[in-house]
Write a protein that holds these residues in place. Structure first.
Motif, short mmCIF file in Angstrom:
data_model
loop_
_atom_site.label_atom_id
_atom_site.label_comp_id
_atom_site.label_asym_id
_atom_site.label_seq_id
_atom_site.Cartn_x
_atom_site.Cartn_y
_atom_site.Cartn_z
N ALA A 118 -6.59 0.57 -1.47
CA ALA A 118 -7.93 1.05 -1.16
C ALA A 118 -8.69 0.04 -0.30
CB ALA A 118 -8.69 1.34 -2.45
N ALA A 119 -8.48 -1.25 -0.58
CA ALA A 119 -9.19 -2.28 0.18
C ALA A 119 -8.77 -2.26 1.64
CB ALA A 119 -8.93 -3.65 -0.43
N LYS A 120 -7.55 -1.87 1.90
CA LYS A 120 -7.05 -1.84 3.28
C LYS A 120 -7.21 -0.46 3.91
CE LYS A 120 -3.16 -3.52 6.03
NZ LYS A 120 -1.77 -4.03 6.05
N GLY A 121 -7.66 0.49 3.12
CA GLY A 121 -7.88 1.84 3.65
C GLY A 121 -6.60 2.61 3.84
N ILE A 122 -5.64 2.40 2.96
CA ILE A 122 -4.34 3.08 3.05
C ILE A 122 -4.21 4.04 1.88
CG2 ILE A 122 -1.83 2.79 3.05
CD1 ILE A 122 -2.27 -0.02 4.14
N GLU A 123 -3.80 5.26 2.18
CA GLU A 123 -3.60 6.27 1.13
C GLU A 123 -2.20 6.14 0.58
OE1 GLU A 123 -3.59 11.16 0.55
OE2 GLU A 123 -3.98 10.24 2.52
N ILE A 124 -2.04 6.23 -0.72
CA ILE A 124 -0.72 6.17 -1.36
C ILE A 124 -0.53 7.41 -2.22
CG2 ILE A 124 -1.62 4.74 -3.26
CD1 ILE A 124 1.24 3.49 -3.37
N ARG A 125 0.63 8.07 -2.07
CA ARG A 125 0.93 9.29 -2.78
C ARG A 125 2.26 9.14 -3.53
NH1 ARG A 125 -0.08 14.01 1.79
NH2 ARG A 125 -2.31 13.59 2.18
N PHE A 126 2.35 9.90 -4.64
CA PHE A 126 3.59 9.91 -5.42
C PHE A 126 3.98 11.34 -5.77
CE2 PHE A 126 5.74 10.14 -9.53
CZ PHE A 126 6.89 9.41 -9.23
N LEU A 141 2.54 -2.17 2.15
CA LEU A 141 1.13 -2.56 2.26
C LEU A 141 0.91 -3.51 3.42
CD1 LEU A 141 -1.75 -2.57 1.09
CD2 LEU A 141 -1.02 -4.43 -0.43
N LYS A 142 1.84 -4.44 3.61
CA LYS A 142 1.69 -5.44 4.67
C LYS A 142 1.78 -4.82 6.07
CE LYS A 142 3.82 -9.11 1.90
NZ LYS A 142 5.06 -9.90 1.73
N TYR A 143 2.71 -3.88 6.24
CA TYR A 143 3.02 -3.41 7.58
C TYR A 143 2.44 -2.04 7.91
CZ TYR A 143 6.20 -7.36 7.56
OH TYR A 143 6.72 -8.62 7.48
N THR A 144 1.63 -1.49 7.02
CA THR A 144 0.95 -0.23 7.31
C THR A 144 -0.50 -0.53 7.71
OG1 THR A 144 2.31 0.92 5.68
CG2 THR A 144 0.31 2.04 6.43
N PRO A 145 -0.92 -0.06 8.87
CA PRO A 145 -2.29 -0.37 9.33
C PRO A 145 -3.32 0.43 8.54
CG PRO A 145 -1.23 1.12 10.86
CD PRO A 145 -0.18 0.74 9.85
N PRO A 146 -4.58 0.00 8.58
CA PRO A 146 -5.65 0.77 7.93
C PRO A 146 -5.66 2.22 8.40
CG PRO A 146 -6.47 -1.38 8.62
CD PRO A 146 -5.09 -1.25 9.21
N GLY A 147 -5.91 3.12 7.46
CA GLY A 147 -5.89 4.54 7.79
C GLY A 147 -4.51 5.16 7.66
N GLY A 148 -3.52 4.34 7.35
CA GLY A 148 -2.16 4.85 7.21
C GLY A 148 -1.91 5.45 5.84
N MET A 149 -0.63 5.81 5.59
CA MET A 149 -0.29 6.45 4.33
C MET A 149 1.09 5.98 3.88
SD MET A 149 -0.16 10.49 3.27
CE MET A 149 1.17 10.82 4.42
N VAL A 150 1.22 5.78 2.55
CA VAL A 150 2.50 5.42 1.94
C VAL A 150 2.85 6.50 0.93
CG1 VAL A 150 3.73 3.74 0.52
CG2 VAL A 150 2.13 2.95 2.28
#
Length: 461
Positions: free
Chosen positions: A334-342, A368-377
């Protein structure tokens, strides 16, 4: 004494051909000798019957014999090695070769004995006589006694034929030996030359020179495989050497930065330039913790890669474990602005829960390291047959194709800048692969620069 492969192969070819020629010559001689004896005996019997028939025809009515014709028949038989004696029905001698020329008969028999002794050193022959009745129109009109050197004999033509055949065998054998030596030397050279190149390259590898390669192809399957294996070995060792050198530089770099910071801060405080306040001491503490994390990672890698890695396996729901790990990462994402789904349902596996957790943590940390802000995992779990698959997919920077084969190597980092944003010592994926391999599983990666990366773990249930 050690011999070269070329010498051994050449000698092997010559030995095989020599043994083959000897065996063929021996068998052929035995068969030829047997059949030739049968031929000579049959031929001798045939001539005897012909002579008896010819003599029978020379009896005239009135109990008279054509003595001139009989003499001619007997002289012709003498030239063929047969000693004839013709006797009429009353016992009167019509013709006797020994009476006609006894000296010639003795010389002929001696010559025959010499011929047979030259062929058979232990030959024991003797003079033999066969008696044949002479039948005419009025019944038996006499008999013919045919003497010869028995049980059989070879004349000069027969011996010449046998000797010529033996010389032919010897000539063929000698030619075969020379030809086999030449062919053996040629084939041995074709086999030993690439092996010698492999040996030279292997010695260079043993001395630490990994740049040599065997460029000449071989048409022999096993040698081609050996050449390929040596080239692959040299390439692997060369890559490992480059990795070792880079590792030395990387570890030195990882240690140098915090140590230099610590040194400068401590020297400033010792010289009285800086006051040892909480802020500066906290900065020193952070650098010490950074060194401590690096050492901890090294210890962890050494432990996981040791032969004594112990797995404490239990049955657990891997989906529930991953949800728990994701909850621990929620603030970071959340701090980096990345959405994570399971996605995934209940999936029970038998494995070491703590070590599988370490694998998932390492993969999520990378994402987390290599996904830019606004990305998704995206993390997914699914079961298929007797395996469970865990996939971690991101839409980050991706991994260049040239780096993909090396990302599981120790301290390998596709990011060469080594900045504090990506951080890490480059052993997270190595640890992950070591744990998965210990579980008899596999881990694969697919990636495209600018589109993202997907890691797939396959574990036996």
């Amino acid at each position: 004494m050690k011999f070269s492969l070329r010498t051994k192969l050449s000698l092997s070819f010559v030995s095989v051909v020599l043994i083959s020629v000897l065996l063929v010559s021996l068998i052929t001689n035995l068969l030829l000798d047997k059949h030739f004896k049968e031929y000579v005996i049959e031929n001798q019997e045939r001539k005897s019957r012909e002579i008896v028939a010819q003599v029978s025809q020379q009896f005239k009515t009135g109990e008279e014999w054509d003595r001139d014709a009989i003499e001619q028949i007997c002289l012709n038989a003498l030239e063929q090695g047969l000693i004839l004696k013709v006797i009429d029905a009353s016992g009167n001698l019509i013709w006797d070769a020994t009476v006609h020329d006894n000296e010639q008969c003795e010389q002929m028999l001696a010559h025959m004995a010499k011929n047979m002794s030259s062929r058979y050193p232990n030959w024991e022959g003797s003079y033999v006589e066969d008696v044949y009745p002479l039948a005419g129109d009025l019944g038996v009109v006499g008999k013919v006694v045919i003497g010869y050197y028995g049980p059989f004999y070879f004349n000069d033509s027969d011996l010449a034929f046998i000797n010529t055949l033996n010389r032919l065998f010897i000539g063929v054998g000698a030619f075969s030996l020379v030809l086999s030596f030449l062919i053996g030397s040629l084939m041995a050279k074709r086999l030993s030359t690439p092996i010698a190149r492999v040996t030279t390259t292997a010695r260079m590898i043993a001395k630490g020179y990994f740049g040599g390669r065997i460029a000449e192809p071989s048409t022999t399957k096993e040698i081609a495989q050996l050449t390929e294996a040596i080239n692959n070995l040299a390439e692997t060792l060369e890559n490992q050497e480059a990795l070792r050198k880079r590792l030395t530089a990387d570890v030195a770099h990882e240690l140098r930065t915090p140590l230099a910071t610590l040194q400068s801060h401590m020297e400033a405080m010792i010289d009285g330039i800086w006051e040892p306040d909480v802020q500066r001491l906290k900065s020193c503490h952070e650098e010490i913790m950074r060194i401590n994390r690096l050492v901890g990672d090294l210890e962890k890698l050494a432990r996981y890669e040791s032969d004594n890695l112990i797995l404490t396996k239990t049955d657990f729901d891997v989906s529930e474990l991953i949800r728990h790990i994701i909850r621990n990462f929620e603030n970071d994402f959340a701090a980096k602005g990345i959405e994570i789904r399971f996605t995934g349902g209940r999936e029970i596996i038998t494995a070491d829960r703590d070590k599988i957790s370490q694998v998932v943590v390492n993969l999520l940390s990378n994402a987390l390291k290599y996904t830019p802000p606004g990305g998704m995992v995206q993390v997914s779990v699914e079961g298929a047959d007797d395996v469970t698959r865990i996939a971690v997919r991101d839409n980050g920077t991706g991994i260049p194709p040239e780096d993909l084969p090396h990302i599981f190597e120790r301290f390998y980092r596709a990011d060469k800048s080594r900045n504090r944003l990506t951080g890490g010592a480059g052993i997270g994926l190595t640890i992950a692969k070591t744990i998965v391999d210990a579980h008899k599983g596999s881990i694969q990666v697919r990636s495209k620069v600018g589109e993202g990366t997907e890691f797939t773990i396959t574990l036996p249930r």
